[in-house]
Design a protein around this motif. Structure first.
Motif, PDB file in Angstrom:
ATOM      1  N   HIS A  32      22.145 100.798  -6.864  1.00 21.50           N
ATOM      2  CA  HIS A  32      23.155 101.254  -5.907  1.00 21.50           C
ATOM      3  C   HIS A  32      23.302 100.285  -4.733  1.00 21.50           C
ATOM      4  O   HIS A  32      23.492 100.686  -3.587  1.00 21.50           O
ATOM      5  N   SER A  71      22.739 101.312  -0.707  1.00 18.58           N
ATOM      6  CA  SER A  71      21.768 102.417  -0.567  1.00 18.58           C
ATOM      7  C   SER A  71      20.593 102.030   0.333  1.00 18.58           C
ATOM      8  O   SER A  71      19.524 102.636   0.252  1.00 18.58           O
ATOM      9  N   GLY A  73      17.574  99.677   2.256  1.00 18.23           N
ATOM     10  CA  GLY A  73      16.507  98.767   1.854  1.00 18.23           C
ATOM     11  C   GLY A  73      15.956  99.134   0.481  1.00 18.23           C
ATOM     12  O   GLY A  73      15.816 100.314   0.159  1.00 18.23           O
ATOM     13  N   GLN A  75      13.533 100.138  -1.881  1.00 18.17           N
ATOM     14  CA  GLN A  75      12.228 100.794  -1.677  1.00 18.17           C
ATOM     15  C   GLN A  75      11.150 100.255  -2.611  1.00 18.17           C
ATOM     16  O   GLN A  75       9.958 100.398  -2.335  1.00 18.17           O
ATOM     17  N   TYR A 115      28.098 105.615  -2.621  1.00 12.79           N
ATOM     18  CA  TYR A 115      27.079 105.878  -1.605  1.00 12.79           C
ATOM     19  C   TYR A 115      27.029 104.817  -0.502  1.00 12.79           C
ATOM     20  O   TYR A 115      26.954 103.628  -0.780  1.00 12.79           O
ATOM     21  N   GLY A 119      19.926 102.557   5.217  1.00 10.30           N
ATOM     22  CA  GLY A 119      20.325 101.305   5.863  1.00 10.30           C
ATOM     23  C   GLY A 119      21.709 100.849   5.440  1.00 10.30           C
ATOM     24  O   GLY A 119      22.366 100.080   6.150  1.00 10.30           O
ATOM     25  N   THR A 141      18.647 108.749   5.151  1.00 12.17           N
ATOM     26  CA  THR A 141      17.521 109.314   4.407  1.00 12.17           C
ATOM     27  C   THR A 141      16.197 109.052   5.109  1.00 12.17           C
ATOM     28  O   THR A 141      15.156 109.521   4.646  1.00 12.17           O
ATOM     29  N   SER A 147      11.156 106.366   7.111  1.00 10.04           N
ATOM     30  CA  SER A 147      11.797 105.246   7.792  1.00 10.04           C
ATOM     31  C   SER A 147      12.755 105.792   8.844  1.00 10.04           C
ATOM     32  O   SER A 147      13.027 107.005   8.887  1.00 10.04           O
TER      33      SER A 147
HETATM   34  C1  2NE Z   1      21.731 106.721  -3.151  1.00  8.71           C
HETATM   35  C2  2NE Z   1      21.147 107.911  -3.873  1.00  8.71           C
HETATM   36  C3  2NE Z   1      21.387 109.188  -3.053  1.00  8.71           C
HETATM   37  C4  2NE Z   1      21.853 108.040  -5.239  1.00  8.71           C
HETATM   38  O1  2NE Z   1      21.275 109.061  -5.996  1.00  8.71           O
HETATM   39  P1  2NE Z   1      21.581 109.147  -7.602  1.00  8.71           P
HETATM   40  O2  2NE Z   1      20.808 110.318  -8.103  1.00  8.71           O
HETATM   41  O3  2NE Z   1      23.045 109.111  -7.827  1.00  8.71           O
HETATM   42  O4  2NE Z   1      21.026 107.771  -8.212  1.00  8.71           O
HETATM   43  P2  2NE Z   1      19.495 107.378  -8.471  1.00  8.71           P
HETATM   44  O5  2NE Z   1      19.104 107.751  -9.841  1.00  8.71           O
HETATM   45  O6  2NE Z   1      18.639 107.854  -7.375  1.00  8.71           O
HETATM   46  O7  2NE Z   1      19.624 105.780  -8.324  1.00  8.71           O
HETATM   47  C5  2NE Z   1      19.984 104.939  -9.394  1.00  8.71           C
HETATM   48  C6  2NE Z   1      18.988 103.830  -9.491  1.00  8.71           C
HETATM   49  O8  2NE Z   1      19.029 103.107  -8.264  1.00  8.71           O
HETATM   50  C7  2NE Z   1      17.728 103.077  -7.705  1.00  8.71           C
HETATM   51  C8  2NE Z   1      17.067 104.342  -8.212  1.00  8.71           C
HETATM   52  O9  2NE Z   1      15.674 104.249  -8.112  1.00  8.71           O
HETATM   53  C9  2NE Z   1      17.560 104.387  -9.629  1.00  8.71           C
HETATM   54  O10 2NE Z   1      16.831 103.453 -10.385  1.00  8.71           O
HETATM   55  P3  2NE Z   1      16.408 103.817 -11.929  1.00  8.71           P
HETATM   56  O11 2NE Z   1      15.681 105.112 -11.870  1.00  8.71           O
HETATM   57  O12 2NE Z   1      17.725 103.905 -12.669  1.00  8.71           O
HETATM   58  O13 2NE Z   1      15.583 102.654 -12.355  1.00  8.71           O
HETATM   59  N1  2NE Z   1      17.855 103.060  -6.242  1.00  8.71           N
HETATM   60  C10 2NE Z   1      18.733 103.752  -5.505  1.00  8.71           C
HETATM   61  N2  2NE Z   1      18.564 103.490  -4.210  1.00  8.71           N
HETATM   62  C11 2NE Z   1      17.535 102.632  -4.121  1.00  8.71           C
HETATM   63  C12 2NE Z   1      16.872 102.001  -3.041  1.00  8.71           C
HETATM   64  N3  2NE Z   1      17.259 102.172  -1.767  1.00  8.71           N
HETATM   65  N4  2NE Z   1      15.844 101.190  -3.333  1.00  8.71           N
HETATM   66  C13 2NE Z   1      15.458 100.965  -4.597  1.00  8.71           C
HETATM   67  N5  2NE Z   1      16.047 101.537  -5.660  1.00  8.71           N
HETATM   68  C14 2NE Z   1      17.073 102.361  -5.417  1.00  8.71           C
HETATM   69  C15 2NE Z   1      19.638 107.752  -4.135  1.00  8.71           C
HETATM   70  O14 2NE Z   1      19.448 106.698  -5.054  1.00  8.71           O
HETATM   71  C16 2NE Z   1      18.848 107.482  -2.911  1.00  8.71           C
HETATM   72  O15 2NE Z   1      18.570 108.377  -2.140  1.00  8.71           O
HETATM   73  N6  2NE Z   1      18.419 106.218  -2.735  1.00  8.71           N
HETATM   74  C17 2NE Z   1      17.474 105.836  -1.723  1.00  8.71           C
HETATM   75  C18 2NE Z   1      18.166 105.735  -0.366  1.00  8.71           C
HETATM   76  C19 2NE Z   1      17.159 105.309   0.671  1.00  8.71           C
HETATM   77  O16 2NE Z   1      16.257 106.073   1.006  1.00  8.71           O
HETATM   78  N7  2NE Z   1      17.273 104.091   1.228  1.00  8.71           N
HETATM   79  C20 2NE Z   1      16.358 103.529   2.135  1.00  8.71           C
HETATM   80  C21 2NE Z   1      16.521 104.082   3.553  1.00  8.71           C
HETATM   81  S1  2NE Z   1      15.517 103.243   4.751  1.00  8.71           S
HETATM   82  C22 2NE Z   1      16.457 101.823   5.084  1.00  8.71           C
HETATM   83  O17 2NE Z   1      17.372 101.518   4.370  1.00  8.71           O
HETATM   84  C23 2NE Z   1      16.095 100.974   6.239  1.00  8.71           C
HETATM   85  C24 2NE Z   1      15.753 101.498   7.447  1.00  8.71           C
HETATM   86  O18 2NE Z   1      15.746 102.817   7.613  1.00  8.71           O
HETATM   87  C25 2NE Z   1      15.378 100.672   8.519  1.00  8.71           C
HETATM   88  C26 2NE Z   1      15.385  99.312   8.348  1.00  8.71           C
HETATM   89  C27 2NE Z   1      15.748  98.785   7.127  1.00  8.71           C
HETATM   90  C28 2NE Z   1      16.100  99.598   6.065  1.00  8.71           C
END
Ligand code: 2NE
Length: 271
Positions: A32, A71, A73, A75, A115, A119, A141, A147
């Motif tokens: 994503h 989506s 950073g 993870q 999405y 970040g 999130t 985070s």
């Molecule tokens: C975006 C979201 C809600 C989508 O959900 P869904 O169910 O439609 O998709 P799914 O199955 O979760 O995601 C598809 C593939 O993308 C990977 C998933 O692990 C999955 O991989 P496989 O199982 O197919 O192998 N994927 C998605 N987002 C990813 C990520 N951020 N990192 C690594 N792999 C990821 C759902 O996927 C979601 O909630 N994603 C995580 C969002 C998140 O928590 N992001 C990080 C926030 S912290 C941040 O970005 C940050 C900060 O706060 C401060 C400084 C720097 C960065």
């Protein structure tokens, strides 16, 4: 639009230019469009290129695949202090990129399909405008994944949606659809997914009709209201740029170079 491909040398992004518009596309749809340090470094490089290309008047930031803008950073490579690059060094370099978007003197437009989360949500937030597809979903999130972004992600968000709503977005980690985002003022318009790029380019073309210096100064002025002394510096830098263009300023430079006293008396004082 007839996009010209400038993606050579980039791994995580696609980079195109056409009709005075640069388009930076995060190209990691399998996650994503989560970013890793390399993704951010490449976006920084492309945005710097767009800034210094005199033929470019505005920049589109988007994600590949139609399912996600970004989506946040990646993870899977999150370490103890940040996101790991191939050498094992940990970064939060997206924060530098946020500032680069803010200080880019050309409008940066987020083109959001799917999405914009974590970040990735903050990235669209710091863009000047956001055009959303009807499948867009927005949210933070951080508190759910350990985070947070207490910089622009918190204070600038609150300026946009208000304190109560910003606390709701961060404390509950809900997702919001495109219409809810429009209602909150998080996005500028919502269009069907099939129309997303056409509409975004239409907004860019409209901006390209307008005075680039006026847009540049307005962006700096709007930034200055939120960015403290750094914002004032940016706004003041534009005043210096405009002043350098005047005969009065050039008289000062010319006198120095000609080793004579400057004659500023010939310039009328504005009331
Ligand atoms: C975006 C979201 C809600 C989508 O959900 P869904 O169910 O439609 O998709 P799914 O199955 O979760 O995601 C598809 C593939 O993308 C990977 C998933 O692990 C999955 O991989 P496989 O199982 O197919 O192998 N994927 C998605 N987002 C990813 C990520 N951020 N990192 C690594 N792999 C990821 C759902 O996927 C979601 O909630 N994603 C995580 C969002 C998140 O928590 N992001 C990080 C926030 S912290 C941040 O970005 C940050 C900060 O706060 C401060 C400084 C720097 C960065």
């Amino acid at each position: 639009i007839d996009w010209h491909d400038h993606s050579a040398g980039y791994e995580d992004i696609l980079y195109h230019k056409g009709e005075g518009i640069a388009r930076i596309t995060i190209n990691r749809p399998q996650v994503h469009n989560a970013f890793r340090p390399l993704t951010v470094q490449e976006m920084e490089r492309a945005l710097a290129d767009a800034r210094y290309d005199a033929g470019i008047g505005c920049v589109i930031l988007t994600g590949a695949g139609g399912q996600a803008f970004c989506s946040g950073g990646d993870q899977s490579i999150r370490g103890r202090t940040g996101y790991q690059d191939d050498a094992g060094t940990e970064h939060l370099n997206v924060l530098d990129f946020q500032r680069q978007i803010r200080t880019c003197p050309k409008p940066v437009v987020a083109m959001v399909a799917g999405y914009a989360i974590g970040g990735g949500h903050v990235l669209h937030l710091v863009c000047d405008l956001t055009i959303a597809a009807d499948n867009a979903r927005f949210g933070q999130t951080g508190p759910a994944v350990g985070s947070f972004d207490g910089g622009y992600g918190a204070s600038y968000m609150a300026r946009i949606v208000g304190q109560k709503k910003a606390r709701e977005i961060w404390f509950l980690c809900r997702q919001y659809d495109a219409d809810q985002a429009l209602e909150m003022g998080l996005v500028n318009c919502v269009v069907p997914l099939a129309e997303l790029e056409r509409e975004t380019v239409r907004w860019c073309r409209e901006m390209l009709q307008n005075s680039p210096t006026a847009l540049r100064c307005l962006k700096a002025a709007l930034n200055a209201d939120c960015d403290g002394q750094a914002g004032l510096q940016e706004l003041a830098g534009n005043s210096t740029l405009l002043f350098y263009m005047s005969e009065e300023a050039q008289e000062g430079r010319n006198a120095f170079m000609e080793k004579r006293r400057p004659d500023f008396n010939k310039f009328k004082r504005a009331p």
